[in-house]
Design an enzyme around this catalytic site. Structure first.
Site, PDB file in Angstrom:
ATOM      1  N   SER A 218      37.589  45.722  51.693  1.00 39.00           N
ATOM      2  CA  SER A 218      37.518  45.051  50.393  1.00 39.00           C
ATOM      3  C   SER A 218      36.802  43.714  50.469  1.00 39.00           C
ATOM      4  O   SER A 218      36.922  42.969  51.456  1.00 39.00           O
ATOM      5  CB  SER A 218      38.949  44.808  49.890  1.00 39.00           C
ATOM      6  OG  SER A 218      38.954  43.879  48.839  1.00 39.00           O
TER       7      SER A 218
ATOM      8  N   GLU B  99      37.830  41.263  49.065  1.00 42.11           N
ATOM      9  CA  GLU B  99      38.897  40.246  49.187  1.00 42.11           C
ATOM     10  C   GLU B  99      38.931  39.653  50.596  1.00 42.11           C
ATOM     11  O   GLU B  99      39.484  38.578  50.801  1.00 42.11           O
ATOM     12  CB  GLU B  99      40.263  40.862  48.866  1.00 42.11           C
ATOM     13  CG  GLU B  99      40.620  40.875  47.405  1.00 42.11           C
ATOM     14  CD  GLU B  99      40.974  39.494  46.850  1.00 42.11           C
ATOM     15  OE1 GLU B  99      41.806  38.805  47.447  1.00 42.11           O
ATOM     16  OE2 GLU B  99      40.402  39.122  45.821  1.00 42.11           O
TER      17      GLU B  99
ATOM     18  N   TYR C  10      47.208  40.552  51.114  1.00 39.04           N
ATOM     19  CA  TYR C  10      46.393  41.772  50.950  1.00 39.04           C
ATOM     20  C   TYR C  10      45.074  41.627  51.697  1.00 39.04           C
ATOM     21  O   TYR C  10      44.673  42.522  52.461  1.00 39.04           O
ATOM     22  CB  TYR C  10      46.137  42.011  49.456  1.00 39.04           C
ATOM     23  CG  TYR C  10      45.092  43.080  49.175  1.00 39.04           C
ATOM     24  CD1 TYR C  10      45.405  44.430  49.223  1.00 39.04           C
ATOM     25  CD2 TYR C  10      43.775  42.721  48.862  1.00 39.04           C
ATOM     26  CE1 TYR C  10      44.435  45.402  48.964  1.00 39.04           C
ATOM     27  CE2 TYR C  10      42.806  43.686  48.609  1.00 39.04           C
ATOM     28  CZ  TYR C  10      43.145  45.028  48.667  1.00 39.04           C
ATOM     29  OH  TYR C  10      42.177  45.989  48.419  1.00 39.04           O
TER      30      TYR C  10
END
Ligand code: NAP
Ligand code: G4F
Length: 340
Positions: A134, A136, A158
């Site tokens: 991701s 992120e 996460y």
């Protein structure tokens, strides 16, 4: 013989689009589903009746070994995760276990079932592995746009768990010669997006207001910027990565950024409404550590995979608003978690 794919996260947004794409390509598709009476499995079966289900959980090593033994896949797509960033602060340990350690368990299941040991195995007959990494992981970005070489600075449990899964996938490729790749995917959305994510929260909010079912929409940070694309395009990139001659990691995104404010403006405009009359900002929806901006540089994917996004931001927003207007007009309750 049809090629066989095993998808974890089959009940999620990407699992559904990937399964559809692989079925169209002639694959035999298996989805890993968890839980005793998981209602999302019957929802998935209604939409994807040709997908076969195998039981298993990313928290349970034995179940993953059994699933790989039973399915004997050519390709494994590991999409299963706790994927909602705010939940990762509330349940950090569970996020580490599912989103991080789940990658280790899936790689180990493949390694054990295919008899791979140190020193690597021959490329033929290998199970190819895709990890859903991701953007992120970039978190507080060190450069813009972000490429495959941009440093990671994750800002949530996460993001940290995804970085672990990403490095582990690289490590299994280097340690065992496995065909294991990560797609570093930027935000991708659709009418099947979970209602907790901001795009769907907005499209549902607009539809409720338009139909007189709500009078306001409460949101957090309107200044955050994301690179938003259409999920149906992004699953094609996952498949292309596993067809490449060599296992490599790729950044997948549109290369264009929009703010949450611009998302809101576009969504309300698509329904003929003025957003400023309805949107209320709420400090409790701000995150402990925000990712201010994300923007992909997808040049490598374009050059090596021939991958291009086909849906623009405005088309995506209109697609989601129209879908939610239809859904609510038909009397469906999105809380029953039905896909349009
Ligand atoms: P999603 O809709 O939230 O789906 C997550 C899936 O993970 C669900 O099918 C869920 O199954 C499954 N899952 C949760 N816990 C599990 C467990 N213990 N064992 C097995 N499966 C479990 O996510 P998505 O948007 O499709 O994203 C797919 C993947 O890409 C995720 O790994 C996400 O982190 C990653 N990703 C997404 C984006 C994006 O913008 N969408 C961007 C980058 C990366 P249940 O139905 O049983 O809960
Ligand atoms: O839609 P979001 O919750 O997605 P986020 O956090 O960017 O994560 C998604 O994309 C990642 C890829 O970059 C995936 F890995 C991850 O699994 C997930 O799919 O939030 C987007 C932005 C954030 O900056 C958030 O602070 O929208 C801002 N926002 C403002 N108000 C809101 C809200 N987000 C949500 N969910 N709800 C709000 O009310």
């Amino acid at each position: 013989m049809a090629r066989r794919a095993l998808i974890t996260g089959i009940t999620g947004q990407d699992g559904s689009y990937l399964a559809e794409h692989l079925l169209e390509q002639g694959y035999e598709v298996w989805g890993l589903a968890r839980g005793q009476a998981n209602p999302r499995v019957s929802r998935m079966r209604k939409l994807l009746s040709d997908v076969q289900v195998v039981r298993g959980d990313l928290l349970d090593q034995g179940s993953l070994i059994s699933a790989v033994e039973r399915v004997q896949p050519d390709e494994v797509y590991n999409l299963g995760a706790i994927s909602f960033v705010p939940m990762s602060w509330e349940q950090a340990e569970l996020t580490a276990e599912v989103t991080g350690m789940g990658v280790l368990r899936m790689l180990e299941a493949i390694r054990v079932c295919s008899g791979v040991s140190r020193g690597g195995s021959s490329a033929s007959g290998q199970i190819r592995f895709y990890q859903a990494s991701s953007s992120e992981m970039f978190g507080q970005v060190s450069e813009t746009p972000q490429t495959e070489r941009t440093a990671f600075h994750p800002r949530s449990p996460y993001g940290v768990a995804k970085a672990y899964g990403h490095f582990l996938t690289q490590n299994y490729r280097e340690s065992y010669g496995m065909f294991a790749v990560s797609g570093i995917l930027f935000n991708h959305e659709s009418p099947r997006r979970g209602a907790e994510f901001v795009t769907r929260k907005v499209s549902l909010g607009v539809a409720r207001i338009k139909l007189g079912l709500a009078t306001e929409l409460r949101l957090g940070n309107l200044e955050a910027r994301r690179d938003w694309g259409f999920a149906g395009d992004y699953v094609k990139a996952m498949h292309l990565m596993l067809q490449a001659a060599n296992p490599e990691d790729y950044v997948i995104g549109t290369g264009r950024m929009k703010s949450v404010r611009e998302l809101v403006e576009a969504a309300f405009a698509a329904a003929g409404l003025d957003w400023e009359r309805y949107v209320v900002t709420d400090q409790t929806l701000h995150r402990p550590a925000e990712v201010d901006l994300l923007c992909a540089d997808p040049k490598k994917a374009r050059a090596q995979l021939g991958w291009e996004p086909s849906v623009s931001f405005d088309e995506l927003v209109a697609m989601m608003v129209e879908s939610d207007l239809r859904l609510l007009s038909d009397g469906a309750d999105p809380d029953d978690d039905s896909w349009p």
